[in-house]
Scaffold this motif. Structure first.
Motif, PDB file in Angstrom:
ATOM      1  N   VAL A   1       0.941  -1.215  -0.034  1.00 58.77           N
ATOM      2  CA  VAL A   1       0.027   0.156   0.061  1.00 58.77           C
ATOM      3  C   VAL A   1       0.750   1.321   0.050  1.00 58.77           C
ATOM      4  N   ILE A   2       0.808   2.139  -0.903  1.00 57.98           N
ATOM      5  CA  ILE A   2       1.482   3.319  -1.193  1.00 57.98           C
ATOM      6  C   ILE A   2       0.532   4.680  -1.032  1.00 57.98           C
ATOM      7  N   ALA A   3       0.977   5.633  -0.343  1.00 57.62           N
ATOM      8  CA  ALA A   3       0.213   6.519  -0.179  1.00 57.62           C
ATOM      9  C   ALA A   3       1.044   7.940  -0.910  1.00 57.62           C
ATOM     10  N   CYS A   4       0.180   8.585  -1.765  1.00 57.79           N
ATOM     11  CA  CYS A   4       0.856   9.404  -2.738  1.00 57.79           C
ATOM     12  C   CYS A   4       0.437  10.825  -2.352  1.00 57.79           C
ATOM     13  N   PHE A  47     -11.942   0.039   1.841  1.00 61.66           N
ATOM     14  CA  PHE A  47     -11.716  -1.551   1.445  1.00 61.66           C
ATOM     15  C   PHE A  47      -9.909  -2.002   1.801  1.00 61.66           C
ATOM     16  N   ILE A  48      -9.140  -0.851   1.880  1.00 56.75           N
ATOM     17  CA  ILE A  48      -7.802  -1.132   2.311  1.00 56.75           C
ATOM     18  C   ILE A  48      -7.935  -1.690   3.879  1.00 56.75           C
ATOM     19  N   LYS A  49      -8.374  -1.098   4.779  1.00 65.44           N
ATOM     20  CA  LYS A  49      -8.655  -1.612   6.202  1.00 65.44           C
ATOM     21  C   LYS A  49      -9.193  -3.196   6.216  1.00 65.44           C
ATOM     22  N   GLU A  50     -10.186  -3.331   5.293  1.00 63.70           N
ATOM     23  CA  GLU A  50     -11.016  -4.666   5.493  1.00 63.70           C
ATOM     24  C   GLU A  50      -9.927  -5.865   4.841  1.00 63.70           C
ATOM     25  N   TYR A  85      -1.963  -8.489   6.421  1.00 63.06           N
ATOM     26  CA  TYR A  85      -1.457  -8.781   4.806  1.00 63.06           C
ATOM     27  C   TYR A  85      -1.113  -7.553   4.119  1.00 63.06           C
ATOM     28  N   LEU A  86      -0.913  -6.548   4.925  1.00 61.42           N
ATOM     29  CA  LEU A  86      -0.501  -5.389   4.238  1.00 61.42           C
ATOM     30  C   LEU A  86       1.050  -4.796   4.701  1.00 61.42           C
ATOM     31  N   ASN A  87       1.599  -4.364   3.709  1.00 62.84           N
ATOM     32  CA  ASN A  87       2.796  -3.815   3.665  1.00 62.84           C
ATOM     33  C   ASN A  87       2.750  -2.358   3.332  1.00 62.84           C
TER      34      ASN A  87
END
Length: 671
Positions: free
Chosen positions: A237-240, A555-558, A563-565
């Motif tokens: 997951v990348i925040a821009c 949906f990202i939190k769900e 399972y997230l990096n």
């Protein structure tokens, strides 16, 4: 029952069976045709197993459901009665405290060779009834019942369920309890395939993010996605900072992964919720020489609504563009038909000049057209001349908005289907964004007080020329909507624009059923990835030419944190003020008033300003954050205020020379 014609009351003779089940119908009048039926409480109506016809000469001898009675005794008319089915309800719960209901458990009941199933609801309740069991419920008897659910052991021994003929059983006060399966252990050896030497520090993970997501849907048919590939990695997951940085970051990530894993460009796919999102990625890929293709659609600048609006802009800069004239002279409809257009083109060819010259030649028009046609042509010419004059005085962004409103393009597209209109409107909005994005960048780098539309058109021309050259069959990155991706798989998938009001789409975020459909689409997108899945979202996104804050999609939190990096931490939404860059205030004429179509934001010119009147004091080595380009490092600073310039190397947008009085920059650190 006697078989008679309409309007005649039939003779009905009845008898009741004795304790052995025998019956006898006496004193049945001869020579009459009868039907035999048998009824009993809690049993369905039945007909005899054998229906002989004693008189072969009877015209109805072939009918096996009727009896013609003669003066004799008939035997062997036996009935086999089928009990009416019953129904039952129950509940499946966790075998722990508190005993919460288990949603989506599969409950299977068996009796002899019969098997029926039911699915528990959100609270763990299930029901066997006429709606879900053939033929109309459960046959009488004692059924064996077993429940299963992901992560839990089936109940053992099986529960029992007693069905009484034609009755609805009371809910079982003792629910079916399922125990959690203890965590398992998966072990093995990781080696280098080149030399069979063991490898240390390698991440081995069973990824279940997609299953975790789709389980949030109440209406989901229970299923678990699995892969034969045991090795995997978390979802990145990348925040821009903005949609501009997002597109450049994705381009850089593709180049990085391609080199690291020896991939082809065809191993990568960009999935977005709306078709309009392709524009920024197309622009970034062209600049970084990444070949791409639009799967199941057209390149952004080849779409009808974009070509329509660009034709208006081209004509304001160069009225002698015959193709632009033919495209828009009667769009939207102005009563200038094909015959008139063909005649104007014919006159232009005959005089070896362009169509615009013919339209401006009043005497020539009078010689070939009636007064009504001439009036309509003159109004078109007057409109283009007004646009030409405005384009030389107005900043490109405000000018394009004015043209869009004054010719009522969106109102014309609204005559199409709702879905088609929404798609065209989204593309138009993205073009408005592209104009403002270009003018803001041009102003920052050149210091120009006004950015004319001609500069924007020159930039678009370079992009459309690049599109014409992409005809070979070389491997390309695929850009597509999530809907188009169904059934496809790629080594690496980027799910971009994962933000509230975009994915889930704002049109579908009001009702639970629509949110579930959006969640299914996100599930589809995530499961297109064979090895790598990358999700991106932005802190701010441009909408109708102005920056608006954005929040990450729910949906990202769900998916589940484990399972997230998260490769880049989320930025605060108020990192930048969601206001556009300094823009000149434009006074538009009243002769062509701005008309705002429904659901469209009207032109709002911004008064000239600077970044709160302050120019940031930058020195080489500083780390800064730009509203659109993201994070970068100051290379050099030159000039005297207010014309100070800084050369900044941005992580994903490359080297930029920015005029600081226009640049929206925050200082992150001084070294």
């Amino acid at each position: 029952t006697e078989v008679v014609g309409p309007g005649v009351t039939p003779v009905v003779i009845t008898a009741t069976s004795d304790v052995q089940g025998n019956y006898s119908l006496d004193r049945v009048p001869a020579g009459t045709r009868y039907t035999l039926t048998c009824t009993a409480p809690s049993f369905g109506e039945s007909t005899p197993l054998n229906y002989p016809v004693p008189n072969p000469n009877d015209p109805n001898a072939g009918q096996r459901d009727q009896l013609v009675v003669a003066a004799k005794t008939y035997t062997g008319f036996d009935f086999r009665m089928k009990p009416e089915p019953g129904s039952a309800t129950g509940r499946v719960v966790k075998d722990e405290s508190p005993a919460e209901g288990i949603a989506g458990a599969v409950v299977t009941a068996t009796l002899g060779g019969q098997t029926v199933t039911a699915i528990t609801d959100a609270t763990g309740n299930f029901s066997f009834n006429s709606n879900n069991t053939p033929p109309n419920g459960l046959d009488p008897g004692t059924w064996s019942v077993v429940a299963t659910a992901p992560g839990r052991s089936p109940n053992s021994p099986p529960s029992t369920l007693t069905i009484v003929t034609g009755q609805n059983s009371e809910p079982d006060p003792n629910p079916i309890r399922l125990r959690a399966i203890p965590p398992g252990v998966v072990s093995g050896l990781v080696t280098n395939s080149a030399n069979n030497q063991p490898l240390a520090g390698v991440l081995v993970q069973i990824r279940d993010a997609a299953n975790n997501l789709i389980a949030k849907n109440d209406g989901q048919i229970p299923k678990t996605l699995f892969s034969e590939e045991m090795q995997g990695e978390p979802v990145t997951v990348i925040a821009c900072a903005s949609d501009t940085e997002e597109s450049h970051l994705v381009a850089d990530k593709i180049i990085e992964l391609k080199k690291k894993y020896n991939n082809q460009f065809s191993d990568f796919a960009i999935l977005y919720r709306t078709n309009a999102q392709s524009r920024s990625f197309e622009d970034a890929f062209r600049k970084k020489n990444i070949p791409y293709r639009i799967y199941g659609g057209l390149s952004f600048y080849q779409r009808k609504e974009i070509k329509d609006l660009i034709a208006y802009l081209k004509l304001t800069v160069n009225p002698r563009d015959n193709e632009a004239i033919k495209r828009i002279i009667n769009f939207p409809v102005r009563g200038i038909g094909k015959t008139t257009i063909d005649k104007v083109e014919e006159l232009a060819h005959a005089g070896i000049r362009c169509m615009w010259d013919v339209l401006c030649d009043t005497e020539l028009l009078k010689a070939h057209f009636n007064a009504g046609v001439i009036s309509r042509l003159e109004r078109f010419v007057a409109m283009i001349k007004l646009y030409t004059d405005l384009s030389q005085k107005t900043d490109a962004g405000d000018f394009v908005k004015y043209v869009l409103d004054s010719v009522k393009l969106l109102e014309e597209y609204e005559k199409e289907s709702k879905i088609e209109f929404e798609t065209r409107k989204q593309n138009i909005e993205e073009m408005i964004n592209s104009v403002y994005e270009f003018t803001d960048s041009f102003r920052e780098e050149s210091g120009a007080d006004r950015v004319p539309v001609s500069e924007y058109l020159q930039n678009v021309s370079l992009m459309t020329d690049a599109d014409k050259g992409d005809k070979d069959n070389a491997p390309r990155v695929s850009l597509m909507t999530v809907h188009s991706a169904k059934g496809l798989e790629f080594d690496c998938v980027f799910i971009v624009g994962a933000e509230k009001e975009l994915f889930p789409l704002y049109l579908n975020s009001m009702y639970p059923a629509d949110v579930e459909e959006e969640r299914r689409l996100f599930y589809v997108a995530l499961t297109r990835a064979q090895r790598h899945a990358v999700i991106t979202h932005c802190a701010v996104r441009m909408r109708w030419g102005s920056f608006s804050p954005s929040s990450p999609s729910s949906f990202i939190k769900e998916l589940g944190d484990k399972y997230l990096n998260v490769e880049k931490e989320l930025r605060r939404n108020d990192l930048f003020s969601p206001q556009p860059f300094p823009r000149k205030k434009t006074a538009f004429p009243e002769s062509f008033p701005v008309v705002s179509p429904r659901n469209f934001k009207p032109v709002r010119s911004k008064a000239e300003n600077t970044n709160s009147g302050e120019i940031p004091e930058l020195v080489p080595g500083m780390v800064v954050e730009h509203e659109r380009f993201g994070r970068g490092t100051v290379i050099s600073v030159s000039g005297i205020a207010p014309d100070t310039k800084a050369q900044i190397e941005f992580e994903h947008s490359g080297l930029k020379n920015l005029l600081l009085k226009f640049a929206k920059i925050n200082i992150i650190s001084s070294n």
